[in-house]
Scaffold this active site. Structure first.
Site, PDB file in Angstrom:
ATOM      1  N   TYR A 119     130.664 -42.890 -43.795  1.00  0.00           N
ATOM      2  CA  TYR A 119     131.293 -41.604 -43.445  1.00  0.00           C
ATOM      3  C   TYR A 119     130.301 -40.616 -42.838  1.00  0.00           C
ATOM      4  CZ  TYR A 119     130.422 -39.858 -48.382  1.00  0.00           C
ATOM      5  OH  TYR A 119     129.919 -39.474 -49.593  1.00  0.00           O
ATOM      6  N   GLU A 120     130.855 -39.539 -42.330  1.00  0.00           N
ATOM      7  CA  GLU A 120     130.065 -38.507 -41.613  1.00  0.00           C
ATOM      8  C   GLU A 120     129.358 -39.123 -40.399  1.00  0.00           C
ATOM      9  OE1 GLU A 120     129.839 -34.773 -41.196  1.00  0.00           O
ATOM     10  OE2 GLU A 120     130.527 -35.447 -43.143  1.00  0.00           O
ATOM     11  N   GLY A 121     130.044 -40.060 -39.725  1.00  0.00           N
ATOM     12  CA  GLY A 121     129.452 -40.798 -38.592  1.00  0.00           C
ATOM     13  C   GLY A 121     128.769 -42.044 -39.110  1.00  0.00           C
ATOM     14  N   ARG A 180     124.996 -34.081 -42.713  1.00  0.00           N
ATOM     15  CA  ARG A 180     124.360 -35.395 -42.581  1.00  0.00           C
ATOM     16  C   ARG A 180     123.114 -35.492 -43.453  1.00  0.00           C
ATOM     17  NH1 ARG A 180     125.876 -36.871 -36.188  1.00  0.00           N
ATOM     18  NH2 ARG A 180     128.035 -37.355 -36.763  1.00  0.00           N
ATOM     19  N   GLN A 197     124.928 -42.872 -35.804  1.00  0.00           N
ATOM     20  CA  GLN A 197     123.694 -42.084 -35.983  1.00  0.00           C
ATOM     21  C   GLN A 197     122.584 -42.622 -35.087  1.00  0.00           C
ATOM     22  OE1 GLN A 197     123.820 -39.376 -37.885  1.00  0.00           O
ATOM     23  NE2 GLN A 197     125.904 -39.928 -38.505  1.00  0.00           N
TER      24      GLN A 197
END
Lengths: 585, 585
Positions: free
Chosen positions: A435-437, A296, A442
């Site tokens: 992406y990546e959450g 992240r 977040q």
């Protein structure tokens, strides 16, 4: 024509004058040799590689894109050669463990190189970035046998990594995933299922692709507590360590995306592929979370890097382009003379420099967490990293995207066409918010989990650091108005934080409704704090000092007031958000 | 899968319940027959055409794009047939003058149809939109001979129009343009030069393209006061009114753009092309300004239309997509149950509905300006239109773009790929912030010219209307908190306006520095005013009333507080913007 130059001077200023990394590293036996000269030469070398090799492939890679031929992905012209040069120079193993051939440099240096990679060629940067994520997961959770077999090749860049999490019905909610894993007699597993949105899922740049796949064992409980993690290589590894037979992993399709066209985002089919368990059964998500903070942070830095590339082009253009007359001028002026053009450029700068400072501050805490001999220091650092990770991921990609939109606007019509590269930055930067959450996820992570982590110690620790800087700045007359603006922002942040953690906004629904605005308030306040730290570190008459003071003042005057309205917006609560029945949307 | 449905009910609500167009039109002899039934049936018919014919071509047109073959532009499959159907149904002449074959309907109806065109297929909508702009310019300034020769064909859609203003070194600053016009013996001119960014510059959908070209006469003074306007057809028109020989107008290239791929944006070469003067020599810019208000309103509506299309897909997706659990729920929920998803959808709605109201309010003032028998009414209306035009152009395209970014975010990874169409909306909407005068230029127009226009009468008039609505809402208890938020915003707007017009921020430099933030403050306050008007118009228990009240409350609680920080930001003045020397950027 546009170009990209890595901002090594800016980076060194932060490392040396703001964060004093030398004395931090001096306390860590494994980093005691990492001195400023070493760092500077690494950064300069990386900057040259990015400017000379990767940047020229950025637009051509976007135009050509990846294609699928006879089931195999072909990357754009020049990418494979660039990747080989990258791996041969050892860039893939910069921060990897020396036990498996890495150079063991700190995260602080790695993240600066990641910024350069993202700025010069985001699509390319994802290949080594995902490999590193896989490497860190394998190192933390796999058996020694798997580590010995896979890590040296991956760290050398001979093989790359891919993360196979998402399925068509399981994105933000991985608990819904359906890929299965059946035990075999030899202790390995048979993996069957289809994954989507798999970055670097297949390509022609390296001899093997190592997929980390989330799947369910036959006896798995429903939801997120029944997911296990498996290592599935594209080619099974033979006894001599070389890739052997194909492992029934195939590319179903390449996604047609808005941007990062040179990055093959694949639909992947695992048709009875052989896989090996990483970590504990049903605890696959926990194993993935090991590398989540680092990933992240990397994604946040992507937003920052692309924004800086866009800034560099916009500033160059604004200094050269003659159009209109500045206030009180009688001749055609370069557009940088127009206050509104300056406003756009300064907004970009103010975000980029503070964003880089926040990233480095956090990366240094990651280094403390990993390398510091004192367990209390490690614990405190881990708390700050956990707290700041969602802030960096979301804020740097949100503000980074907004910066690329401004960088495009500076060029007017020339920003909308391919020629100057500005429109590609907007399209490429956009993915990092998702992406990546997603950035919404977040914000939930920050408000629902991180604020109350460890009884709120991390947030208290951070607020203490902010208070300390405010106190340090108090006697400095030329910083008075900046300090005042930061103090106001901080007061808003403290008040709202209290309401969210144990006040009238502490229900799940209220916190969910507040989350995105709160994360923005949090990030802006951190940026203000770091602007104060940066101006405190440059109190002479150098160009650097003039630049920092002017940009800090701009941030205080023209951006930080947003914290007041964010606090008001959050303060009204969730009622207006929940009132409308779903069927009336 | 996504679809688009024209929001005819919303449009009729505004026309009937908020603006009471029936009684406004009743005062205008030329529009006395334009009753609500007529309007509704026109809107429904237009909506069907957009949903059934244009929307299905939107994504295919984006993917295929335009191409240049042997010097001629080929539009994507289906576009030419759709254009013929469009013209045959008479849509091109909806608001055009009956003297030349148009239907003479008011701007109010035209702009709603423009919204539908923009929402369903922006690239397509630009063809008739540019033709209308050319028609209005020719009608206002050309000789009767030119009008008779060109207008009927253009209004029928048999020929299309293009506006050739920009050159590579003359964009925002048209005073720098270099294209020349030399007089011929027959009273026409020889035009020579190269133009860039020419929308609809060439295509295969109609039998002729009529270019309006800005150029300099031999004796022209430098700068903007030496520019004249010429009509240059692609094919010279024969004595029988049919297209004849080619007029040496050629396509140099097609621009590679971020979006609107189905719209041919051309580099155009005029190599001694024959042209006819429109209006007075050296007064070409003034002639162009005739249609500028209408064009800018149209561009604003493009932002609005694309945002609505994005909203419709996002709302559909949010109601269907199961992912995660809502607060206090034990089962997987449609994502519309998550407060943060609602926040995004409500932000979009709150902007779209207020933006549409502002557009219609302004279009109705344009109708008054044109059709009202009372000169005082016409004058007052013209002032409001001049004032609100830059606000609509910039705010609707800025907020419209931001809305498409949110509409994309609602879909997560599915928003970044082509399949659902959300990423195309972002790419397409982006151009509207740039062309027809960048949004920065619009803000300059508002602050430097429109605030002080006519001794400030237009702005005083508008503020009076806002005050009146605030008074009307005062006795309504359920609107108290919305009214309070609007009152606060309005107080900020009034205070800042005073400082900009005759206070400490009234220098050119200060106004330039304040412009973009001020336009946003202005627009948000207008939106608040119109939310109040809309809620006042729907005080029953209908779904419509519930929807309006909930969305207005959301706007008041979660968006309108931004006006406070915008006022603070402006209030700090230009010092921080001007401090940094240009060479330090």
């Amino acid at each position: 024509m546009p170009s990209y130059k890595a901002p090594v001077d800016e980076m060194m200023f932060l490392l040396r004058d703001v964060l004093d990394v030398r004395s931090v590293f001096a306390d860590m036996p494994e980093q005691a040799d990492t001195d400023e000269d070493t760092i500077q030469s690494v950064l300069e070398e990386a900057g040259r590689f990015c400017s000379d090799i990767l940047y020229p492939l950025n637009m051509t890679g976007d135009v050509e894109g990846c294609r699928l031929e006879n089931g195999a992905v072909i990357t754009p012209k020049g990418f494979a050669a660039a990747y080989h040069a990258f791996s041969e120079a050892g860039w893939g193993g910069l921060s990897a463990s020396p036990d498996y051939g890495g150079q063991g440099l700190p995260r602080t240096i790695q993240i600066l190189v990641d910024e350069m990679l993202s700025a010069s060629n985001l699509s390319f940067g994802l290949f080594p970035g995902l490999t590193r994520g896989a490497v860190e997961t394998i190192e933390a959770h796999a058996t020694d046998n798997l580590k010995t077999l896979y890590l040296p090749k991956m760290i050398a860049g001979t093989w790359t990594g891919a993360m196979a999490l998402t399925e068509s019905n399981a994105g933000s909610d991985l608990g819904l995933l359906k890929t299965t894993a059946k035990p075999r007699d030899d202790g390995s597993y048979t993996i069957t299922g289809t994954k989507i949105f798999i970055s670097s899922g297949d390509h022609d740049m390296a001899e093997n692709v190592i997929h980390l796949v989330l799947a369910r064992l036959p006896d798995a409980p429903a939801g997120t507590k029944g997911i296990s993690l498996f290592l599935c290589p594209k080619f099974l590894v033979r006894g001599d360590g070389k890739p052997g037979v194909h492992n029934n992993i195939s590319v179903g399709a390449l996604e047609h995306k808005m941007g990062i066209h040179a990055q093959p985002t694949c639909v992947m089919n695992y048709d009875g592929s052989q896989g090996w368990l990483i970590g504990t059964p049903h605890r696959g998500l926990a194993a993935m979370f090991t590398m989540m903070n680092a990933e992240r942070l990397f994604v946040g830095v992507q937003g920052l890097g692309v924004a800086d590339a866009s800034y560099q082009t916009a500033a160059t253009y604004a200094l050269e382009r003659l159009q209109g007359r500045a206030p009180n001028s009688n001749t055609t002026s370069p557009i940088i003379a127009h206050p509104d053009v300056r406003r756009m450029l300064l907004s970009m700068r103010a975000f980029i420099e503070a964003g880089r400072a926040l990233t480095l501050f956090t990366a240094l805490e990651m280094d403390k967490e990993k390398f510091h001999p004192d367990p209390a220091m490690r614990h405190a650092a881990a708390g700050l990293v956990a707290l700041l990770t969602p802030v960096i991921k979301a804020a740097l990609t949100d503000f980074g995207f907004e910066a690329t939109v401004q960088g495009q606007q500076v060029l007017g019509g020339h920003g909308y066409i391919r020629e100057w590269g500005q429109e590609q930055y907007v399209r490429d930067a956009r993915i990092a918010m998702i992406y990546e959450g997603t950035n919404g996820i977040q914000a939930q992570d920050l408000v629902l989990r991180k604020l109350t982590l460890d009884d709120g110690q991390p947030v208290a620790h951070l607020f203490g650091l902010i208070r300390k800087t405010l106190n340090t700045a108090e006697p400095v007359p030329e910083l008075a108005s900046i300090r005042h603006a930061v103090q106001n922002a901080f007061t808003h942040l403290e008040t709202v934080t209290k309401r969210l953690t144990d006040g009238d906004l502490s229900s799940t629904e209220e916190r969910n409704a507040a989350a995105v605005d709160y994360l923005r308030l949090f990030a802006l306040t951190c940026f203000g704090w770091l602007w104060l730290k940066m101006t405190l570190a440059t109190r002479d008459n150098s160009d650097q000092a003039i630049r920092k003071l002017a940009t800090a003042q701009f941030f205080a005057d023209r951006i930080l007031p947003q914290t007041a309205s964010l606090a008001s917006q959050i303060g009204t609560g969730s009622a207006a958000i929940m009132a409308l029945p779903a069927e009336l949307f």
